[in-house]
Design a protein around this motif. Structure first.
Motif, PDB file in Angstrom:
ATOM      1  N   ARG A 179       0.935  -1.135   0.141  1.00  0.00           N
ATOM      2  CA  ARG A 179      -0.084   0.030   0.021  1.00  0.00           C
ATOM      3  C   ARG A 179       0.908   1.247   0.177  1.00  0.00           C
ATOM      4  O   ARG A 179       0.680   2.199  -0.778  1.00  0.00           O
ATOM      5  N   THR A 180       2.022   1.283   0.911  1.00  0.00           N
ATOM      6  CA  THR A 180       2.916   2.251   1.181  1.00  0.00           C
ATOM      7  C   THR A 180       3.409   2.719  -0.376  1.00  0.00           C
ATOM      8  O   THR A 180       3.666   3.721  -0.895  1.00  0.00           O
ATOM      9  N   VAL A 181       4.073   1.359  -1.160  1.00  0.00           N
ATOM     10  CA  VAL A 181       4.579   1.611  -2.559  1.00  0.00           C
ATOM     11  C   VAL A 181       3.780   2.210  -3.404  1.00  0.00           C
ATOM     12  O   VAL A 181       3.942   3.230  -4.129  1.00  0.00           O
ATOM     13  N   GLY A 182       2.426   1.833  -3.385  1.00  0.00           N
ATOM     14  CA  GLY A 182       1.358   2.184  -4.292  1.00  0.00           C
ATOM     15  C   GLY A 182       1.371   1.560  -5.637  1.00  0.00           C
ATOM     16  O   GLY A 182       2.613   1.358  -6.077  1.00  0.00           O
ATOM     17  N   GLN A 183       0.464   1.555  -6.194  1.00  0.00           N
ATOM     18  CA  GLN A 183       0.358   0.869  -7.617  1.00  0.00           C
ATOM     19  C   GLN A 183       0.705  -0.300  -7.864  1.00  0.00           C
ATOM     20  O   GLN A 183       1.237  -0.634  -8.848  1.00  0.00           O
ATOM     21  N   VAL A 184       0.944  -1.046  -6.695  1.00  0.00           N
ATOM     22  CA  VAL A 184       1.389  -2.587  -7.133  1.00  0.00           C
ATOM     23  C   VAL A 184       0.366  -3.507  -7.625  1.00  0.00           C
ATOM     24  O   VAL A 184      -0.943  -3.524  -7.112  1.00  0.00           O
ATOM     25  N   PRO A 185       0.589  -4.001  -8.712  1.00  0.00           N
ATOM     26  CA  PRO A 185      -0.688  -4.771  -9.280  1.00  0.00           C
ATOM     27  C   PRO A 185      -1.092  -5.914  -8.407  1.00  0.00           C
ATOM     28  O   PRO A 185      -0.305  -6.411  -7.421  1.00  0.00           O
ATOM     29  N   TYR A 237      -6.442  -2.750  -0.800  1.00  0.00           N
ATOM     30  CA  TYR A 237      -5.333  -2.922   0.275  1.00  0.00           C
ATOM     31  C   TYR A 237      -5.854  -2.602   1.693  1.00  0.00           C
ATOM     32  O   TYR A 237      -5.585  -3.111   2.851  1.00  0.00           O
ATOM     33  N   ASP A 238      -6.759  -1.427   1.512  1.00  0.00           N
ATOM     34  CA  ASP A 238      -7.146  -0.782   2.750  1.00  0.00           C
ATOM     35  C   ASP A 238      -8.191  -1.761   3.587  1.00  0.00           C
ATOM     36  O   ASP A 238      -8.251  -1.789   4.862  1.00  0.00           O
ATOM     37  N   LEU A 239      -8.888  -2.491   2.712  1.00  0.00           N
ATOM     38  CA  LEU A 239     -10.017  -3.496   3.181  1.00  0.00           C
ATOM     39  C   LEU A 239      -9.178  -4.433   4.151  1.00  0.00           C
ATOM     40  O   LEU A 239      -9.458  -5.003   4.876  1.00  0.00           O
ATOM     41  N   ILE A 277       5.441   1.247  12.681  1.00  0.00           N
ATOM     42  CA  ILE A 277       6.631   1.003  12.388  1.00  0.00           C
ATOM     43  C   ILE A 277       6.996   1.023  10.741  1.00  0.00           C
ATOM     44  O   ILE A 277       7.886   1.499  10.362  1.00  0.00           O
ATOM     45  N   ILE A 278       6.240   0.281  10.126  1.00  0.00           N
ATOM     46  CA  ILE A 278       6.271  -0.123   8.661  1.00  0.00           C
ATOM     47  C   ILE A 278       6.077   1.215   8.117  1.00  0.00           C
ATOM     48  O   ILE A 278       6.954   1.618   7.083  1.00  0.00           O
ATOM     49  N   TYR A 279       5.381   1.931   8.511  1.00  0.00           N
ATOM     50  CA  TYR A 279       4.998   3.372   7.863  1.00  0.00           C
ATOM     51  C   TYR A 279       6.144   4.351   7.790  1.00  0.00           C
ATOM     52  O   TYR A 279       6.709   4.694   6.951  1.00  0.00           O
ATOM     53  N   LEU A 280       6.877   4.123   9.138  1.00  0.00           N
ATOM     54  CA  LEU A 280       7.823   4.999   9.335  1.00  0.00           C
ATOM     55  C   LEU A 280       9.242   4.595   8.795  1.00  0.00           C
ATOM     56  O   LEU A 280       9.949   5.464   8.078  1.00  0.00           O
ATOM     57  N   LEU A 281       9.339   3.272   8.529  1.00  0.00           N
ATOM     58  CA  LEU A 281      10.380   2.695   7.929  1.00  0.00           C
ATOM     59  C   LEU A 281      10.365   2.834   6.432  1.00  0.00           C
ATOM     60  O   LEU A 281      11.236   2.458   5.769  1.00  0.00           O
ATOM     61  N   SER A 282       9.199   3.049   5.695  1.00  0.00           N
ATOM     62  CA  SER A 282       9.108   2.695   4.461  1.00  0.00           C
ATOM     63  C   SER A 282       9.852   4.070   3.821  1.00  0.00           C
ATOM     64  O   SER A 282       9.534   5.147   4.367  1.00  0.00           O
ATOM     65  N   PRO A 283      10.760   3.646   2.757  1.00  0.00           N
ATOM     66  CA  PRO A 283      11.458   4.664   2.166  1.00  0.00           C
ATOM     67  C   PRO A 283      10.590   5.752   1.308  1.00  0.00           C
ATOM     68  O   PRO A 283       9.395   5.421   0.841  1.00  0.00           O
TER      69      PRO A 283
END
Lengths: 90, 202
Positions: free
Chosen positions: B52-58, B153-155, B196-202
């Motif tokens: 979800r953070t990367v976005g637009q992943v098929p 993804y949100d669901l 944590i995942i959100y904070l560590l995401s590039p």
């Protein structure tokens, strides 16, 4: 042919299954089987119990198998009550 | 319980072997259900948060990665639990045989030593796999063209949080402590993980 009416067994068994399970398993062998168990001695992993079974026609082989299936061992037969068959005894 | 209300003819008297197997296995299987189920759900949460953070992943890519992780968790859970439980049960059986001064080959104890590791291993492996499938359900629905009100993804993240809370409620119910507090505590763990995942995401 004489029929076994009562038997008292000295049995060494693990703590589990408990005496209720053992009594229930033996009682399930026949509709007229009545089972009474006294705990004689309790050790760390085992216990010695006196199993008394009453019934009209007890099958010792099946009783022993049932005890073995629950992990117990018959150490001795301490008491029996046999009834003779009057029809064939004369 | 429903089983209590069924007529006797439908519920045969359980054999002593079966009773001993269940008594000796149910507590540890329940523990594994919670711990490994939690592992599976949190792993899926982490993966899906990442996508979800990367976005637009098929969806196809996300599903493949999540399925791979779920299968790995299942195989790891089954094999590790089987090996450790089998060793433990064999040791217990040997100690009991020594105390009995007799073999227990045909007994319920030998039956339990043989089958309890299988039962526990299946719970340990299937719990994370099945819970992962539930988390992935929105992705599968999207993959097969189902219109969802929000992003799959949100669901899926919402479903993961819900499952994490339900596992907390379940463990609270087992331990007899406040089930609500237990559920909120596991939910908090899930939210901290997501942060944590959100904070560590590039």
């Amino acid at each position: 042919m004489p029929e076994l009416k009562r038997i008292v067994l000295d049995v060494l068994k693990p703590h589990q299954p408990n005496v209720l399970d053992l009594a229930a398993a033996i009682a399930a062998l026949g509709a007229d089987y009545r089972v009474s168990i006294d705990v004689i001695e309790v050790d760390e992993k085992t216990e010695t119990v006196a199993v008394e079974v009453d019934g009209e026609r007890l099958d010792f082989g099946r009783i022993e198998r049932s005890i073995r299936e629950l992990g117990g061992t018959v150490h001795s037969i301490d008491k029996v009550l046999m009834a003779g068959d009057t029809a064939s005894g004369d | 319980m429903i089983v209590d209300r069924l007529p006797d003819v439908l519920v045969p008297e359980p054999s002593p072997r079966f009773l001993l197997l269940i008594r000796r296995s149910s507590a540890i299987a329940r523990r594994y259900l919670v711990t490994n189920g939690f592992d599976g759900t949190l792993t899926m949460l982490g993966l899906i948060m990442g996508f979800r953070t990367v976005g637009q992943v098929p969806i196809q890519v996300a599903l493949t990665a999540c399925t791979g992780a779920a299968v790995a968790l299942a195989v790891s859970g089954i094999s590790s639990a089987y090996v450790s439980e089998r060793a433990e049960r064999q040791r217990e059986l040997a100690a009991l045989q020594q105390a009995m001064l007799d073999g227990l080959d045909d007994s319920a104890h030998a039956h339990t030593a043989r089958w309890a590791p299988v039962f526990i291993a299946l719970v340990n492996g299937l719990a994370p796999f099945l819970l992962a499938q539930i988390v992935m359900l929105p992705l599968w629905l999207a993959r097969f063209g189902t219109k969802l009100p929000i992003s799959p993804y949100d669901l899926a993240i919402g479903v993961a949080f819900l499952l994490i809370m339900l596992l907390g409620l379940f463990s609270g119910r087992i331990s007899g402590v406040s089930w609500l507090w237990s559920g909120l505590r596991t939910l908090l763990i899930g939210m901290v993980t997501a942060a944590i995942i959100y904070l560590l995401s590039p």
